[in-house]
Every structure is written in C-alpha cells, then in structure tokens.
Scaffold this active site. Structure first.
Site, PDB file in Angstrom:
ATOM      1  N   GLY A  11       0.831  -1.211   0.000  1.00 27.35           N
ATOM      2  CA  GLY A  11       0.000   0.000   0.000  1.00 27.35           C
ATOM      3  C   GLY A  11       0.860   1.253   0.000  1.00 27.35           C
ATOM      4  N   ARG A  72       1.616  -5.116  -5.831  1.00 32.68           N
ATOM      5  CA  ARG A  72       1.705  -6.374  -5.101  1.00 32.68           C
ATOM      6  C   ARG A  72       2.162  -7.417  -6.117  1.00 32.68           C
ATOM      7  NH1 ARG A  72      -2.502  -3.615  -2.090  1.00 32.68           N
ATOM      8  NH2 ARG A  72      -1.599  -3.315  -0.048  1.00 32.68           N
ATOM      9  N   ASP A 103       4.532  -4.615   6.641  1.00 34.36           N
ATOM     10  CA  ASP A 103       5.147  -5.880   7.080  1.00 34.36           C
ATOM     11  C   ASP A 103       5.053  -6.972   6.020  1.00 34.36           C
ATOM     12  OD1 ASP A 103       2.431  -6.108   7.511  1.00 34.36           O
ATOM     13  OD2 ASP A 103       2.651  -7.398   9.262  1.00 34.36           O
ATOM     14  N   GLY A 104       4.098  -6.879   5.101  1.00 31.81           N
ATOM     15  CA  GLY A 104       4.056  -7.820   3.972  1.00 31.81           C
ATOM     16  C   GLY A 104       5.318  -7.678   3.138  1.00 31.81           C
ATOM     17  N   THR A 127       3.323   3.171   5.708  1.00 31.36           N
ATOM     18  CA  THR A 127       1.902   2.795   5.625  1.00 31.36           C
ATOM     19  C   THR A 127       1.099   3.793   6.447  1.00 31.36           C
ATOM     20  OG1 THR A 127       0.238   1.223   6.449  1.00 31.36           O
ATOM     21  CG2 THR A 127       2.394   1.059   7.427  1.00 31.36           C
ATOM     22  N   ASP A 129      -1.419   3.035   8.080  1.00 27.71           N
ATOM     23  CA  ASP A 129      -2.108   2.308   9.160  1.00 27.71           C
ATOM     24  C   ASP A 129      -1.419   2.412  10.515  1.00 27.71           C
ATOM     25  OD1 ASP A 129      -3.847   1.532   7.207  1.00 27.71           O
ATOM     26  OD2 ASP A 129      -3.135  -0.523   7.057  1.00 27.71           O
ATOM     27  N   ASP A 131       0.659   0.382  11.781  1.00 22.55           N
ATOM     28  CA  ASP A 131       0.458  -0.944  12.380  1.00 22.55           C
ATOM     29  C   ASP A 131       1.747  -1.755  12.452  1.00 22.55           C
ATOM     30  OD1 ASP A 131       0.793  -1.305   9.677  1.00 22.55           O
ATOM     31  OD2 ASP A 131      -0.869  -2.695   9.416  1.00 22.55           O
ATOM     32  N   ARG A 173      -7.169  -1.413   8.141  1.00 30.08           N
ATOM     33  CA  ARG A 173      -7.152  -2.893   8.102  1.00 30.08           C
ATOM     34  C   ARG A 173      -7.364  -3.462   9.507  1.00 30.08           C
ATOM     35  NH1 ARG A 173      -2.075  -4.530   4.367  1.00 30.08           N
ATOM     36  NH2 ARG A 173      -1.037  -3.075   5.740  1.00 30.08           N
ATOM     37  N   GLY A 187     -12.253  15.092  18.165  1.00 32.32           N
ATOM     38  CA  GLY A 187     -13.396  15.187  19.073  1.00 32.32           C
ATOM     39  C   GLY A 187     -14.535  14.268  18.679  1.00 32.32           C
ATOM     40  N   GLN A 253      -7.647   8.978   1.960  1.00 29.58           N
ATOM     41  CA  GLN A 253      -6.705   8.948   3.098  1.00 29.58           C
ATOM     42  C   GLN A 253      -5.283   8.559   2.682  1.00 29.58           C
ATOM     43  OE1 GLN A 253      -9.096   6.994   6.667  1.00 29.58           O
ATOM     44  NE2 GLN A 253      -9.922   6.386   4.705  1.00 29.58           N
TER      45      GLN A 253
HETATM   46  P1  ADP Z   1       2.388  -4.238   2.775  1.00 29.51           P
HETATM   47  O1  ADP Z   1       3.859  -4.140   2.587  1.00 29.51           O
HETATM   48  O2  ADP Z   1       1.704  -2.922   2.596  1.00 29.51           O
HETATM   49  O3  ADP Z   1       2.018  -4.955   4.069  1.00 29.51           O
HETATM   50  P2  ADP Z   1       1.505  -6.578   1.174  1.00 29.51           P
HETATM   51  O4  ADP Z   1       1.132  -7.419   2.363  1.00 29.51           O
HETATM   52  O5  ADP Z   1       0.539  -6.486   0.069  1.00 29.51           O
HETATM   53  O6  ADP Z   1       1.828  -5.072   1.540  1.00 29.51           O
HETATM   54  O7  ADP Z   1       2.886  -7.145   0.603  1.00 29.51           O
HETATM   55  C1  ADP Z   1       3.536  -6.517  -0.469  1.00 29.51           C
HETATM   56  C2  ADP Z   1       4.284  -7.508  -1.301  1.00 29.51           C
HETATM   57  O8  ADP Z   1       5.317  -8.119  -0.530  1.00 29.51           O
HETATM   58  C3  ADP Z   1       3.480  -8.693  -1.818  1.00 29.51           C
HETATM   59  O9  ADP Z   1       2.713  -8.367  -2.964  1.00 29.51           O
HETATM   60  C4  ADP Z   1       4.572  -9.681  -2.162  1.00 29.51           C
HETATM   61  O10 ADP Z   1       5.197  -9.339  -3.381  1.00 29.51           O
HETATM   62  C5  ADP Z   1       5.564  -9.423  -1.033  1.00 29.51           C
HETATM   63  N1  ADP Z   1       5.369 -10.423   0.034  1.00 29.51           N
HETATM   64  C6  ADP Z   1       4.476 -10.409   1.042  1.00 29.51           C
HETATM   65  N2  ADP Z   1       4.596 -11.507   1.820  1.00 29.51           N
HETATM   66  C7  ADP Z   1       5.582 -12.248   1.270  1.00 29.51           C
HETATM   67  C8  ADP Z   1       6.194 -13.512   1.590  1.00 29.51           C
HETATM   68  N3  ADP Z   1       5.795 -14.244   2.641  1.00 29.51           N
HETATM   69  N4  ADP Z   1       7.188 -13.966   0.786  1.00 29.51           N
HETATM   70  C9  ADP Z   1       7.585 -13.231  -0.286  1.00 29.51           C
HETATM   71  N5  ADP Z   1       7.068 -12.065  -0.638  1.00 29.51           N
HETATM   72  C10 ADP Z   1       6.073 -11.569   0.117  1.00 29.51           C
END
Ligand code: ADP
Length: 321
Positions: A11, A72, A103-104, A127, A129, A131, A173, A187, A253
């Site tokens: 994101g 993604r 964290d993804g 992000t 968020d 988070d 999320r 507020g 946002q």
């Molecule tokens: P964010 O970074 O905002 O949390 P996502 O969860 O969509 O976003 O993750 C972004 C990208 O990171 C995914 O589209 C993928 O390419 C990569 N990714 C996420 N999890 C994994 C994983 N377990 N192994 C390899 N690549 C990953």
C-alpha cells in the site's frame, strides 16, 4: 557499498517520495550509486530497474504517492522468482536494497535476504495504518490523520446543520490507530476499533441523552477493521432518535502532500537506512521510538503486534461520552 536500490511496495502512503529522496541524496553524499526499482518486487523480477540521478529526486519532497510506483507481486512468494530478482540486482552490482512498505513487504525482503546473503536489505515503515511494531509512527500516518481531521470538520458542519448522527469509516485494516487518534484529535462522539471491538454498547443511549441536553450532531468513528460503518449504522439506527448517515472516507486517506511530521520522519529514516546498509547491516527495519532512531530484525514486525495505548483509548472513550 558501491550501489544500492530503492523500492516501494504494498500500500502506498504519503511521504514515500520524501523517504526516496532522503535515501538517494544521503547515498549520493557517501559516493554510493543509487538505482530505483519500479512497482516493488514486480520491477525487481521484471528487471525494471534504472539508475536514479540527483535530478530525479529533485522537487519530490512534498509530493504524495511514490515516484517508483508500487504493486503487489504474487510471484515473489516463490524462491525461484526471488532467484531471478536477485540475479537482476547482481548484474548491476547492487549490494543493498531499501524496501519502503509494510510488514508484507518486509516478509518478502526477509526471504530474499535469507536466500541471498550477498544482498543486504533494510526496511523503512511506510503505511498510513501505523500498524508496525518497532516504531512509534509509520510514514504516512500523520498525513492520513490530518486528512481525516479535515473530513471530520466538513462533515460536522453538515451534520450540525441537519442535526444528524454520522458514522465515519476510516482505514486501518486490522489496526485502530488511525481511528483512535482521529477520535482524540477530532473530538469524535463514539469510537469502534478492532482491538477493542464494540466496547461502546451503550452508544445509542449516550447519543440520545446528549441530544436531550442540546447537542446538535454526533460523529462516530469506526475503524474499517471493526466492520463496515454501513452495517454498524444499520444495527444502531432504530435505537438512535436522530437521522443517521454514513461516510466511508476510503482512498482519499492515502493521498496528499506529506505533513511536516511525515516529511521529517521519512527524511530521518531514509538517511538512516542508508547509513545502516553502509555499516553492513542486513535484514533489519529502521524506526523511531521516543525520538530515538531504532533498528529491529525484519521479523520483529510480524512476530509482534503493535499495541494500542490503553490510556489513550480510555481517554478517547471518556471524552466521546
Ligand atoms: P504491505 O507491505 O503494505 O504490508 P503486502 O502485504 O501487500 O503489503 O505485501 C507486499 C508484497 O510483498 C506482496 O505483494 C509480495 O510481493 C511481497 N510479500 C508479502 N509476503 C511475502 C512472503 N511471505 N514472501 C515473499 N514475498 C512476500
């Protein structure tokens, strides 16, 4: 370290450009060559990698979105694709990568760095968020918060004119951070966040009592992770003695010029990420806690959940009543 690359992934958030600029300029100042990777891991895999020159990062400090684009990438979950991505870096002698995302994106970074130890990786939390454990704030959170506050002020004008109760859904999320601090700073007259669920089960009574005492409107803030504002409003509307409306703020946002706080955060973290790479660090994320620059292993971000500050939550609920 002779060459590094920067990417933004997952994101988008306001301030990503500011972080790219700071990282690139700091690297230039240390004599390090900088590459940009377009569309996150998709560009790493498809070899969409270009050399960033100083002019490319000029004039972007205040621009929302990300000049590197974001995406993604499902293929990146597989080691064989990460192998191709790593080879694309190697052929340009890229030894370090700055990953700006959530964290993804860190999970992808960790897999890449474990499988290819010659490529060092540092993550920057980007992000709206807020988070990610290991940093007080993520890049984009403060700007998004200010966007919500602008919306609250505008909705309150019309809500008061028509004496209505509004349910405002904000992003987040699984995290109630944006909703909680929107409520405190704006507020809010009610708050639902995923970490605490439907703690205000007396909300309809609270609203009706307040109205009897002369209050003209109400603005209840709902974090998307708690459920849809439309459904929550539907459940409560028969118990509330005023007319009810729902506003879902959505992707507004995510945009806009980054706030002063986000620009400062992004600038400090962008430069710090490069410093850490030059110092040979690998598989870490950078952050700021209590005004101090910090580092944690990337895995810290998914092994630990960012905890809502109970005292801030209690205060928001007390003042919402
Ligand atoms: P964010 O970074 O905002 O949390 P996502 O969860 O969509 O976003 O993750 C972004 C990208 O990171 C995914 O589209 C993928 O390419 C990569 N990714 C996420 N999890 C994994 C994983 N377990 N192994 C390899 N690549 C990953």
């Amino acid at each position: 370290m002779k060459s590094i690359a920067i990417l933004t992934s997952g994101g988008d958030s306001p301030g990503m450009n500011t972080a790219i600029r700071a990282a690139a300029k700091y690297a230039f100042s240390k004599g390090v060559k900088v590459f940009g990777i377009r569309r996150g891991y998709t560009g790493m895999l498809n070899d969409d990698i270009f050399e960033i020159e100083p002019k490319d990062v000029s004039g972007i400090i205040d621009r929302g979105g990300t000049m590197l684009l974001t995406a993604r990438c499902m293929e990146f979950h597989e080691a064989k694709h990460r192998q191709i991505a790593a080879d694309n870096l190697r052929k340009r002698e890229i030894e370090g990568v700055v990953v700006i995302g959530g964290d993804g994106s860190y999970r992808g970074a960790k897999n890449l760095s474990d499988e290819h130890p010659d490529i060092k990786i540092v993550g920057i939390p980007g992000t709206i968020d807020n988070d990610i454990a290991g940093t007080d704030n993520t890049i984009g959170f403060d700007t998004a918060l200010n966007t919500v506050l602008e919306a609250i002020a505008k909705i309150r004008d019309t809500a008061t004119s028509h004496e209505r109760t509004y349910f405002l859904e904000v992003m987040g999320r699984g995290s109630g951070e944006l909703a909680l601090y929107s409520c405190l700073a704006g507020g809010g007259d009610g708050l639902f966040i995923p970490e605490k669920g439907f703690a205000m089960n007396d909300l309809a009574d609270v609203i009706n009592t307040r109205r009897k005492k002369g209050k003209l409107s109400d603005l209840v803030i709902i974090s998307e992770g708690t459920g849809s504002a439309t459904e929550i409003a539907e459940r409560l509307k028969n118990k509330i003695n005023s007319s009810v409306r729902v506003t879902i703020l959505g992707h507004v946002q995510r945009g806009g010029s980054p706030s002063a706080m986000d620009r400062i955060l992004a600038t400090k973290l962008g430069a710090f990420a490069i410093e850490e790479l030059i110092n040979g660090k690998d598989g870490i994320m950078v952050g700021i806690e209590s005004n101090k620059l910090t580092t944690y292993p990337l895995s810290y971000s998914w092994e630990n959940k960012k905890v809502i500050d109970d005292k801030d939550y209690e205060l928001a609920i007390t003042l919402a009543k």
